[in-house]
Design a protein around this motif. Structure first.
Motif, PDB file in Angstrom:
ATOM      1  N   ILE A 101      49.491 -30.820 138.167  1.00 19.91           N
ATOM      2  CA  ILE A 101      47.718 -30.767 139.104  1.00 19.91           C
ATOM      3  C   ILE A 101      48.327 -31.486 140.448  1.00 19.91           C
ATOM      4  N   VAL A 102      48.771 -32.626 140.153  1.00 18.79           N
ATOM      5  CA  VAL A 102      49.708 -33.826 141.677  1.00 18.79           C
ATOM      6  C   VAL A 102      49.882 -32.749 142.265  1.00 18.79           C
ATOM      7  N   ASN A 103      50.691 -31.967 141.914  1.00 17.67           N
ATOM      8  CA  ASN A 103      50.992 -31.796 143.074  1.00 17.67           C
ATOM      9  C   ASN A 103      50.994 -30.255 143.385  1.00 17.67           C
ATOM     10  N   ILE A 104      50.091 -29.125 142.499  1.00 16.95           N
ATOM     11  CA  ILE A 104      49.477 -28.492 143.601  1.00 16.95           C
ATOM     12  C   ILE A 104      48.669 -28.864 143.823  1.00 16.95           C
ATOM     13  N   SER A 105      47.779 -29.541 143.810  1.00 14.80           N
ATOM     14  CA  SER A 105      46.390 -30.342 144.928  1.00 14.80           C
ATOM     15  C   SER A 105      47.544 -30.457 146.271  1.00 14.80           C
ATOM     16  N   ARG A 106      48.388 -31.457 145.635  1.00 16.71           N
ATOM     17  CA  ARG A 106      48.853 -31.669 147.383  1.00 16.71           C
ATOM     18  C   ARG A 106      49.056 -30.504 148.660  1.00 16.71           C
ATOM     19  N   PHE A 107      49.180 -29.111 148.328  1.00 19.58           N
ATOM     20  CA  PHE A 107      49.012 -28.052 149.073  1.00 19.58           C
ATOM     21  C   PHE A 107      47.713 -27.338 149.404  1.00 19.58           C
ATOM     22  N   LEU A 108      46.815 -28.019 148.909  1.00 22.57           N
ATOM     23  CA  LEU A 108      44.978 -27.702 148.592  1.00 22.57           C
ATOM     24  C   LEU A 108      44.303 -28.528 149.449  1.00 22.57           C
ATOM     25  N   PRO A 109      42.901 -28.035 149.987  1.00 24.21           N
ATOM     26  CA  PRO A 109      42.373 -28.928 150.638  1.00 24.21           C
ATOM     27  C   PRO A 109      41.189 -29.529 149.701  1.00 24.21           C
ATOM     28  N   PHE A 110      41.485 -29.051 148.539  1.00 24.40           N
ATOM     29  CA  PHE A 110      40.164 -29.958 147.765  1.00 24.40           C
ATOM     30  C   PHE A 110      40.058 -31.626 147.286  1.00 24.40           C
TER      31      PHE A 110
END
Lengths: 266, 269
Positions: B206-215
């Motif tokens: 989730i940490v890796n995914i969220s790096r590429f998202l604005p949230f």
């Protein structure tokens, strides 16, 4: 007996109507399930953090927390799927005078406003996920319950849902007197979150307050204890008495409220 | 100058409407208490169970501060602007805006900022009180300088959330009901923005995914600045990323809006 049959038939019609309207807007059903899955992810985050940190509550392993959250999810699904949305409309119906139309129907008004609509996405997503969590947890902890214990679990499940129904109906009933009670309803709605973790994580006084005075903890805390055979006898007795007492109070208040009701519109 | 006056009026409108329903807002702040009780009790149990001074880079006091301020900030930043806009599109309420000489998105943004001013004041006062009760640094000046610095990311995160909601609201031009979408977006924001648990506590995936998202720039980043848990480089980079996302989402929302309006058939209203 005749009355029970009649109400079962009416309830069957409500269920059919809810399924039909849901099938008409299938995309909404799918969207509803997806949103519920997001909410479930939120609940699973709590379990994940407990596992990650190896937190032991009341000398029980993280799998107990999983069992607890699974049970909490099942009860959330049943209560929200069967009653929550219906109860939500009660203050609105009182405020706008829509209750007039419901009062003339030849069945119990409380039955009608509590059960008219089923929210299948909430019911399905939560119950399926909750049961899965319960099964995984039970496979990994000491499962001591006898057949009687499993039957007691289901009895307590019904008691828990009943307590939730009566407890959340009470603030809605206030609308008969105050017309506007959104603030209190919003707060009581959020109170559901207090059950996100087992009651043993809180201090002794909070536990007593929320078991015996405002029995939020009685909704979800005792069923998993039955399954691992660690339920205190006093709590077991209270679990049976509590819905009866709350049911009596809410019934009396509902009747008084309807008597007090004055059409606000039309 | 004249155009600025129009949006000032819209801002005042939002401010007034929020003052009218101030009791509702105070109640919604009070309703946060339950989430806070659960989270603070959970973290207290985790810290006392592990016996560690710091977990995931947070001391107990910092974690407590994170949990309280992220809950308050998420209350301030989340909006139902998506429902408002999609209802305008669906019910024909948009028609009256289309014939008027102002930009709909700027009008809605001004109203939102007006509404948020009142909420922001109350929440920031609560956070200052928290800083006094739970001093995060031995030197209170450091704590308050972090607070002042965090005002920039907080304002930017409000804009970021607005444009994100605006883009999804424009979907109402093509789909009949965006109610679930709005609900879903708010839950996704709660999970991936770090409103419940800090992002660095979540699974690596989730940490890796969220790096590429604005949230994570909506809650996690402003709160991290608030707790003083950042390096100067991280702060400037974070602000730059926030500005970048706002620009991208702002342009995208304009494109979506223009395309949607060109297909819009005004009925009702």
């Amino acid at each position: 007996m005749k009355a029970v049959k009649k109400y079962m038939r009416v309830y069957g019609l409500f269920v059919r109507h809810s399924i039909m309207s849901m099938m008409e807007y299938r995309a909404n059903f799918v969207a509803g399930v997806l949103v519920e899955c997001c909410f479930l992810t939120l609940k699973l985050m709590y379990v994940f953090v407990v596992f990650l940190t190896g937190l032991s509550i009341n000398n029980l392993s993280p799998y107990y927390v999983m069992l607890y959250v699974g049970n909490y999810t099942v009860i959330t699904g049943i209560y929200n799927g069967l009653f929550a949305e219906n109860l939500w409309w009660l203050p609105f119906n009182i405020k706008t005078g829509m209750l007039d139309l419901l009062l003339v129907k030849p069945i119990s008004i409380q039955f009608y406003i509590s059960t008219k609509k089923l929210s299948l996405p909430m019911l399905a997503a939560n119950v399926v996920t909750g049961i899965t969590m319960i099964i995984i947890a039970l496979c990994n902890i000491e499962f001591n319950a006898s057949v009687g214990g499993v039957i007691l679990y289901f009895l307590f499940l019904i008691c828990g849902v009943s307590i939730a129904y009566f407890l959340f109906l009470l603030p809605m009933l206030l609308s008969f007197w105050t017309i506007e009670s959104r603030g209190l309803i919003a707060i009581s709605d959020k109170a559901w979150d207090i059950n996100m973790m087992p009651m043993h994580i809180y201090g002794r006084y909070i536990q007593r307050l929320l078991v015996f005075i405002i029995p939020f903890f009685a909704i979800t805390n005792f069923q998993p204890l039955v399954l691992i055979d660690r339920l205190d006898f006093r709590y077991g007795v209270w679990m049976i008495l509590c819905p009866l007492i709350l049911g009596f109070i809410s019934r009396v208040l509902f009747r008084r409220g309807v008597r007090k009701y004055e059409s606000a519109n039309g | 100058m004249n155009s600025l006056l129009k949006y000032k009026r819209a801002y005042a409108l939002g401010l007034k409407s929020k003052l009218e329903y101030r009791f509702d807002f105070l109640m919604s702040i009070a309703s946060c208490a339950f989430t806070l009780i659960v989270l603070t009790t959970l973290w207290r149990a985790i810290f006392s169970n592990s016996g560690a001074e710091k977990l995931y880079g947070y001391s107990f006091q910092q974690m407590l501060f994170y949990v309280i301020s992220s809950t308050l900030l998420s209350k301030m930043i989340t909006t139902d602007i998506m429902n408002v806009i999609s209802n305008d599109i669906k019910d024909g309420g948009l028609n009256k805006f289309l014939v008027q000489p102002f930009s709909y998105s700027k009008y809605r943004l001004s109203v939102l900022l007006g509404e948020k001013t009142c909420e922001a004041l109350i929440i920031l006062i609560l956070i200052i009180a928290l800083l006094i009760i739970l001093p995060l640094a031995s030197n209170s000046i450091i704590g308050f300088s972090s607070f002042l610095l965090s005002l920039i990311p907080i304002l930017l995160s409000t804009l970021l959330n607005f444009y994100l909601s605006f883009i999804l609201a424009t979907l109402a031009f093509w789909v009949t009901d965006t109610f679930y979408l709005n609900f879903g977006l708010n839950v996704v924001i709660l999970i991936l923005s770090g409103a419940i648990f800090p992002i660095d506590v979540l699974p690596k995936m989730i940490v890796n995914i969220s790096r590429f998202l604005p949230f994570q720039y909506i809650i996690f980043f402003p709160v991290k600045v608030l707790t003083g848990n950042y390096l100067t480089r991280e702060l400037s980079l974070g602000i730059l990323i926030q500005v970048g996302y706002i620009l991208i989402l702002g342009i995208a929302s304009k494109l979506f809006w223009n395309y949607g309006v060109s297909k819009h058939i005004a009925v009702g209203g």
